[in-house]
Design a protein around this motif. Sequence first.
Motif, short mmCIF file in Angstrom:
data_model
loop_
_atom_site.label_atom_id
_atom_site.label_comp_id
_atom_site.label_asym_id
_atom_site.label_seq_id
_atom_site.Cartn_x
_atom_site.Cartn_y
_atom_site.Cartn_z
N VAL A 1 19.91 -70.94 -18.62
CA VAL A 1 21.12 -70.88 -17.61
C VAL A 1 20.46 -71.37 -16.16
N TYR A 2 21.00 -72.54 -15.65
CA TYR A 2 20.69 -73.04 -14.36
C TYR A 2 21.60 -72.27 -13.49
N PHE A 3 20.99 -72.28 -12.15
CA PHE A 3 21.89 -71.50 -11.06
C PHE A 3 21.53 -72.24 -9.91
N THR A 4 22.91 -72.29 -9.10
CA THR A 4 22.74 -72.88 -7.80
C THR A 4 23.72 -71.86 -6.87
N ARG A 5 23.24 -71.77 -5.60
CA ARG A 5 24.19 -71.07 -4.57
C ARG A 5 25.13 -71.97 -3.93
N ASP A 6 24.76 -73.31 -3.98
CA ASP A 6 25.35 -74.41 -3.40
C ASP A 6 26.75 -74.70 -3.81
N LEU A 7 27.81 -73.94 -3.26
CA LEU A 7 29.18 -73.97 -3.56
C LEU A 7 29.79 -75.22 -2.95
N SER A 8 29.56 -76.52 -3.36
CA SER A 8 29.78 -77.84 -2.61
C SER A 8 30.08 -78.81 -3.55
N ALA A 9 30.49 -80.12 -3.28
CA ALA A 9 30.57 -81.16 -4.24
C ALA A 9 29.05 -81.56 -4.66
N GLU A 10 28.28 -81.36 -3.66
CA GLU A 10 26.92 -81.71 -3.91
C GLU A 10 26.15 -80.59 -4.86
N GLY A 11 26.46 -79.49 -4.89
CA GLY A 11 26.01 -78.40 -5.70
C GLY A 11 26.65 -78.48 -7.20
N LEU A 12 27.80 -79.05 -7.22
CA LEU A 12 28.31 -79.33 -8.64
C LEU A 12 27.50 -80.48 -9.17
N LYS A 13 27.47 -81.50 -8.21
CA LYS A 13 26.89 -82.53 -9.06
C LYS A 13 25.40 -82.43 -9.61
N LYS A 14 24.75 -81.57 -8.52
CA LYS A 14 23.28 -81.31 -8.84
C LYS A 14 23.27 -80.47 -10.11
N ILE A 15 24.16 -79.54 -10.38
CA ILE A 15 23.68 -78.71 -11.52
C ILE A 15 24.37 -79.50 -12.69
N TYR A 16 25.40 -80.13 -12.71
CA TYR A 16 25.97 -80.74 -13.80
C TYR A 16 24.69 -81.97 -14.25
N ASP A 17 23.90 -82.36 -13.38
CA ASP A 17 22.65 -83.41 -13.79
C ASP A 17 21.89 -82.56 -14.71
N ARG A 18 21.75 -81.39 -14.71
CA ARG A 18 21.00 -80.54 -15.51
C ARG A 18 21.43 -80.45 -17.08
N ILE B 1 27.31 -71.40 -8.60
CA ILE B 1 27.59 -72.14 -9.94
C ILE B 1 26.38 -71.81 -10.98
N VAL B 2 26.78 -71.64 -12.54
CA VAL B 2 26.04 -71.58 -13.35
C VAL B 2 26.29 -72.72 -14.48
N ALA B 3 25.29 -73.27 -15.10
CA ALA B 3 25.25 -74.23 -16.09
C ALA B 3 24.51 -73.94 -17.39
N SER B 4 24.97 -74.49 -18.42
CA SER B 4 24.08 -74.02 -19.67
C SER B 4 24.70 -75.23 -20.66
N LEU B 5 24.04 -75.36 -21.80
CA LEU B 5 24.28 -75.98 -23.04
C LEU B 5 24.94 -75.01 -24.07
N ASP B 6 24.56 -73.70 -23.70
CA ASP B 6 25.09 -72.31 -24.62
C ASP B 6 26.21 -71.86 -23.85
N ILE B 7 27.16 -71.51 -24.45
CA ILE B 7 28.53 -71.35 -23.98
C ILE B 7 28.59 -69.73 -23.85
N LEU B 8 27.74 -68.95 -24.67
CA LEU B 8 27.54 -67.43 -24.70
C LEU B 8 26.61 -67.14 -23.32
N ALA B 9 25.75 -67.89 -23.28
CA ALA B 9 24.75 -67.83 -22.27
C ALA B 9 25.48 -68.03 -20.84
N VAL B 10 26.12 -69.02 -20.86
CA VAL B 10 26.83 -69.33 -19.45
C VAL B 10 27.90 -68.21 -18.92
#
Length: 331
Positions: A25-42, A251-260
Amino acid sequence: MKPTAGVGGEHYIPYSERTGEKSVVYFTRDLSAEGLKKIYDRVKENMTGKIGIKLHTGEPHGPNIIPRPWVENLIKTELLEASIVETNTYYDGGRYTTAQHLETLKTNGWTFCPVDIMDDGEQTVAFPVKGGKWFTEMYMGKNLENYNSLFVLTHFKGHTMGGFGGSAKNIGIGCADGRIGKAMIHTVEGSAEQWSISKEEFMERMMESAKAVVDHFGKNITFVNVLRNMSVSCDCEGTAAQPVVTPNIGIVASLDILAVDQASVDLVYALKDGDRKALVKRIQSRHGLRQLTYMKELGMGNDRYHLIDIDNEDKEITLQEAVKDVVPFKA
């Protein structure tokens, strides 16, 4: 014979008591357009072909939905050909019919890319539910089958029925069509009471619907949860939503629905007592934690994970480290 719902949806299982494999699970504290883009990239590696973005676009003037400029920036830089995908609601409101829904989309500013109301004209498609106890199939908005990949972009928050709304609720309810699928999840057959299913049984039905979507897309589905403006109320309550009192987390992101979804809940539970009290009360009073344990029983993912801090060179961090600098919510 009618199945029996599980129990324990009001009981939080601490991380130390869980067993099994770990996801990332990836995590960022960056609640912004840039933060969303950065975590989506993962988590974008399997987003191929025709991509649908499952987003809760909100009731008219809903105050807490994911900011439109963040989504617009992401679409214009990463997802040029994608469409936002939605279905009509089961309740009579600003998104009950396609005509009402299209007006609400305009009101809320979702005008910068195509939006596909997938059950327009009450068109449905039945997706199989593998290994479920409540369903063998679930009715989805028909147009869902037109997409090769699904990006589940979720505003994580409380929910009147589900206790919380994460990725699984976003697709379990949000992809089910507004007349048949949602009724199968919410209403006892033949009952005059629309919301006659609740607590553990409701969670299990919703998760089986989510599983049908996850199974359909296979590896071509990814999940991002935005932990911001977390009212105890869902975005389906629009301007009537309860005021936000829970701090923004990230923001958190994962390929695993349960984990996210598990990580999102865990981050809330990792807050100080006073900060988490309202949302935890909402989750537990609705027995919403059954969403997580039932996903695990259905084999939908892992409830253990490596929490990767993308703000700090991909260091693996604890939940406490993730939330140590949160500040009280300010509207």
